[in-house]
Design an enzyme around this catalytic site. Sequence first.
Site, mmCIF file in Angstrom:
data_model
loop_
_atom_site.group_PDB
_atom_site.id
_atom_site.type_symbol
_atom_site.label_atom_id
_atom_site.label_comp_id
_atom_site.label_asym_id
_atom_site.label_seq_id
_atom_site.Cartn_x
_atom_site.Cartn_y
_atom_site.Cartn_z
ATOM 1 N N TYR A 106 38.888 57.126 39.466
ATOM 2 C CA TYR A 106 39.822 58.208 39.757
ATOM 3 C C TYR A 106 40.079 59.084 38.541
ATOM 4 O O TYR A 106 40.665 60.165 38.666
ATOM 5 C CB TYR A 106 41.167 57.659 40.251
ATOM 6 N N HIS B 194 35.404 47.887 43.192
ATOM 7 C CA HIS B 194 35.681 49.078 43.994
ATOM 8 C C HIS B 194 34.801 49.166 45.234
ATOM 9 O O HIS B 194 35.213 49.708 46.268
ATOM 10 C CB HIS B 194 35.479 50.324 43.137
ATOM 11 N N ASP C 184 48.554 51.970 42.558
ATOM 12 C CA ASP C 184 47.124 51.674 42.694
ATOM 13 C C ASP C 184 46.293 52.815 42.132
ATOM 14 O O ASP C 184 46.433 53.964 42.561
ATOM 15 C CB ASP C 184 46.778 51.475 44.175
ATOM 16 N N LYS D 6 40.522 49.382 39.474
ATOM 17 C CA LYS D 6 39.276 48.922 40.080
ATOM 18 C C LYS D 6 38.088 49.181 39.160
ATOM 19 O O LYS D 6 38.054 50.173 38.420
ATOM 20 C CB LYS D 6 39.042 49.647 41.422
#
Length: 295
Positions: free
Chosen positions: A52, A110, A47, A77
Amino acid sequence: MTGKAPILKLNNGVEMPALGLGVYQSPPEETAAAVETALRDGYRLIDTAAAYRNEEQVGEGIKRSGVNRDEVFVTTKLWLTDYGHDSALRAFDTSLEKLGLDRLDLYLLHQPAPLEPEPWFAAYKAAEKLLADGRVRAIGVSNHTPGLLRTLMEQTEVVPSVNQVELHPYFIQRELREVHEQFGIATQAWSPIGGITRYWSDAPNGGRSALEEPVVTALADKYGKTAAQVVLRWHLEHGVCAIPKSVKAHRIAENFDVFDFTLTPDEVAAIDALDTGLRSGPDPEVIRLDTFGTR
């Protein structure tokens, strides 16, 4: 290493492993190695997220592992700054390019954006198009409350397959899980071991750690496991998909070694009783597109 992760069947028939590796806050320079290690240890769910900033390294780790792409369930996401229909489609293309993949297994919004609903709805409709076009196998959301799920579903066609939310022994999300069961939405837990409760000194739970709770440590002693393994097993007993994060090889292996024991219903209930009802992460009900700044 023992066993492999159980499989959850999503509401569209797609199968998703019930335990995976999360890479939130994993430094890019450490992410590829962590993903490679996890896949070689038996993980089959990875994931990540555009926000990120390590999608490229996730893709690198998948390639380095030597595991067949068809065996790996990959999630990323869409971030708030890319909400809107056309911008969401462009962002998806960017994520796929960074990951080095030609398709995605799960694409999530998200965050909700209830104070700016039109871009939020449009982004999900873009995800619906990606699903219809076969570019992603399942779509869903993250950080949506029961009310926000219903609001989104009133404006869109496809019921989310997954809602990824804060969930740990101090915040068990019982009401939300009941709504998920009603609609066939899989519950996925970020911060499943409860690290979010220790991120800052004024956290709602006062910086307490579920891993130090007597009920958890007693069960760890009983089963010859670590406290973290007990908590991850608790998630599995509830049918929740957990995605613990680590870049340490020994911890990655430890988090996956939870398939050779089970908790009794009374033991699960005892951990449930740690619930405080207090969320440590952001309140989803007040999020705007610029709440977290730009990524």
